[in-house]
Design a protein around this motif. Structure first.
Motif, short mmCIF file in Angstrom:
data_model
loop_
_atom_site.label_atom_id
_atom_site.label_comp_id
_atom_site.label_asym_id
_atom_site.label_seq_id
_atom_site.Cartn_x
_atom_site.Cartn_y
_atom_site.Cartn_z
N GLU A 1 0.82 -1.20 0.00
CA GLU A 1 0.00 0.00 0.00
C GLU A 1 0.86 1.26 0.00
O GLU A 1 0.50 2.29 -0.60
CB GLU A 1 -0.92 0.00 1.22
N GLU B 1 1.71 1.86 -3.56
CA GLU B 1 0.59 2.37 -4.34
C GLU B 1 0.28 3.82 -4.01
O GLU B 1 -0.17 4.58 -4.87
CB GLU B 1 -0.64 1.50 -4.09
N GLU B 2 0.51 4.22 -2.74
CA GLU B 2 0.24 5.61 -2.34
C GLU B 2 1.37 6.55 -2.71
O GLU B 2 1.25 7.77 -2.53
CB GLU B 2 0.00 5.67 -0.83
N GLN C 1 4.46 6.72 -1.40
CA GLN C 1 5.39 7.05 -0.31
C GLN C 1 6.66 6.21 -0.49
O GLN C 1 6.85 5.18 0.15
CB GLN C 1 4.73 6.78 1.05
#
Length: 661
Positions: free
Chosen positions: A356, A359-360, A362
């Protein structure tokens, strides 16, 4: 012969009573203790047992002391037995669980620990119902040791006067109080007292009603050493029952099953006359006879449980036991599978969280987490997520399948196996129920990864441990049960045969060398004391040989003392041996009688004023007391005389100096 002895009834079999002391109730003093004059309190402060009661005036002063308890204390712990306070006497119940915690205020028979002595006195006053606030408004008659040290009496007087605020006290020797109780009233008698208690044995000459303290002798042996010696003998004889042979049980054997042998050592008496036969009067010689041994040995029955006797199990019981063990093993493996599933699920959640982050966008946190996972690229992360997801799904299916197989196996697995199974066949049969991962991988021709194989290998090792258990039920390895099986008598195994130990333990006061003590026995000490007097005084003393003390209650004690006196006294001389009517309680009875006879005699009581003037070691002598020997310190020169002497010396030196000038 064995069958006859097994069928014969048990002879001389005794069970241990294992008496547990009941807590003493808090009594009420009653109206007799609150008359016009304060009623004396009588305390027999023994090293084994303490006795306390009232010396009530009147025709019926009371049958016995109202309070009797063991003179031991145990420090309580926080939260133990409902409180943290110390336990005293009968409040302890059974002494064996607390044996290592027990404390006594006595060193031998002399009280030295006044803190513990205060606990004993508190217990006595509380349970006697002494309701005085801040002080005890009753005179006290207290027993003390023979030739009691001044320091011990000083500490005891300080405790009684300063802590309890008593009006007056009188000290006396317990054996002299017993002698006072058993002699006729208003008779000044002489005699020789042999007193044996829990810690010591004393020989006390009494001349014209007073103790001759210069010729008193003490033997540092008593009932305590005899009990320890008997315990050591039985533990060496029965090492299998080492823990069951406790000190309390050996004391019970000593008090109820021991006796004094009249002729313990071998003595061959040779008569020069042909009409008389030679005899060997020896107690140990009798015990060498098998018939005498069988008739006189005491078999002490230790407690035991019949469940310890191994009983033969039927095939159905063995089958049920194996199934229970298999069920426990399968439940253990099921818990391991669930724990592994939980760990895999936590790892998968961790990997999904890192995905995640990617995907974000970061990227800094993503690369940091990727380095912590020891991975090089996002493709490697995605590969691990896919493998771990499939492993978690398969593990969930395996758990459901194992639960179904467990229910089927409990009902149908064992009865359908007609032959013995080998190790490989057994593992193949059990693997679907224990570890579903290997079975499913084999059925779908898939190669499992190492993480899936590790718990399965542990399960196979556990099954190998139980493989001999499963092979026992097969008819090929079962051995036919013998028609005649030996019968093990569990009750006879837990019996202590107490034979010569009945006479060896109490014999130590006559022969201390049995336990390695370099002391003289009672007979030798008695002869030594008598030899210190002229012939006429010896004849006077032996006419009244008085036996008292709890260690003198053995059967045969009086006969043994008479035999020893017969050997040491001149030919055709007479002597008389008397045993106290109650060797244990006569000391308290005598102190009570003495207190009633001397209630108004101020010459025998130590008052508080005399205590403050003359110190705690002060003692007023009477017919049952010790001899008072005050400590005489050397006189020191006063400061004024020293100053005068120094002034004279300085003046003389000054005069000499002026003359020289």
């Amino acid at each position: 012969m064995a069958v006859a002895s097994a069928a014969a009834p048990a002879v001389n079999v005794f069970s241990f009573r294992d008496v547990r002391a009941a807590p003493d109730p808090v009594l009420e003093a009653g109206p007799v203790a609150h008359g016009p004059l304060p009623v004396p309190l009588v305390l027999d402060n023994g090293s084994f047992q303490a006795r306390a009661g009232w010396a009530c005036p009147g025709p019926d002063p009371g049958p016995e002391p109202r309070l009797q308890f063991r003179a031991v204390c145990a420090r309580g712990r926080g939260g133990a037995r409902g409180g943290a306070g110390p336990q005293v006497g009968n409040a302890l119940g059974s002494l064996e669980p607390l044996r290592w915690m027990l404390r006594s205020p006595f060193d031998r028979n002399v009280p030295v620990n006044l803190e513990l002595q205060e606990l004993l006195l508190d217990y006595s006053f509380q349970h006697l119902g002494v309701s005085s606030q801040g002080c005890v408004d009753h005179p006290i008659v207290l027993t003390e040791a023979v030739c009691n040290p001044l320091y011990s009496r000083q500490m005891m007087s300080e405790l009684l006067f300063e802590c309890y605020g008593i009006p007056k006290v009188a000290y006396g020797i317990d054996s002299l109080f017993s002698f006072y109780h058993n002699k006729p009233k208003s008779l000044i008698s002489s005699g020789l007292i042999i007193s044996s208690g829990y810690q010591c044995t004393h020989i006390l000459p009494v001349l014209e009603g007073r103790l001759d303290a210069r010729n008193c002798k003490r033997i540092n042996l008593g009932g305590s050493q005899a009990a320890v010696y008997l315990q050591r003998l039985l533990q060496l004889k029965y090492p299998g029952h080492l823990a069951a042979i406790t000190l309390s049980r050996t004391e019970e054997i000593l008090h109820e099953h021991s006796y004094i042998a009249e002729d313990y050592v071998e003595v061959l008496i040779v008569f020069p006359f042909p009409d008389f036969q030679n005899h060997a009067f020896e107690e140990l010689q009798k015990w060498r006879c098998p018939d005498y041994y069988e008739d006189n040995v005491h078999k002490m029955q230790l407690p035991f449980s019949s469940k310890l006797l191994g009983s033969t199990l039927t095939s159905e019981e063995k089958q049920e036991r194996r199934q229970q063990q298999l069920r426990r093993l399968q439940e253990l493996n099921a818990r391991r599978r669930e724990e592994k599933l939980q760990l895999d699920q936590e790892r998968l959640d961790r990997l999904l969280y890192v995905q995640e982050l990617l995907e974000e966008g970061q990227m800094d946190q993503f690369h940091k987490a990727l380095m912590e996972l020891n991975m090089d690229s996002p493709e490697e992360l995605q590969s691990y997520i896919q493998k771990l997801s499939s492993a978690v799904e398969q593990a969930k299916q395996k758990i459901l399948q194992a639960e179904v197989n467990l229910e089927v196996d409990v009902v149908e697995s064992k009865p359908e196996v007609p032959r013995a199974l080998g190790g490989s066949e057994l593992r193949e049969l059990r693997l679907p129920e224990v570890t579903g991962s290997v079975w499913l991988c084999a059925s779908f021709s898939q190669t499992p990864d190492l993480e899936q194989l590790e718990p399965s290998l542990e399960d196979v090792e556990n099954i190998n441990d139980f493989e001999p258990l499963f092979s026992e039920e097969t008819p090929e390895v079962e051995k036919p049960v013998a028609t005649v099986q030996p019968v093990f008598n569990l009750a006879a195994y837990h019996q202590l045969f107490v034979g010569t130990e009945r006479i060896r333990a109490p014999e130590i006061i006559f022969q201390p060398s049995l336990i390695g003590e370099e002391q003289a026995g009672v007979a030798e000490t008695l002869q030594y004391v008598l030899d210190r007097y002229p012939k006429d005084v010896q004849e006077l003393l032996v006419q009244n040989v008085f036996l008292t003390g709890g260690n003198m209650m053995y059967p045969g004690m009086k006969g043994r003392i008479e035999k020893e006196l017969l050997e040491m006294r001149p030919f055709q001389s007479s002597f008389q041996v008397q045993l106290a009517s109650n060797p244990v309680l006569d000391a308290w009875y005598g102190a009570r009688d003495w207190a009633l006879d001397h209630l108004d005699d101020e010459d025998v009581w130590i008052t508080r004023k005399e205590y403050e003037e003359k110190g705690g070691g002060y003692l007023k002598e009477h017919c049952a007391s010790n001899v008072y020997v005050p400590i005489r310190l050397p006189k020191q020169a006063s400061r004024s005389s020293e100053a005068q002497a120094s002034g004279k010396g300085s003046g003389a030196s000054g005069g000499g100096a002026s003359e020289q000038a």
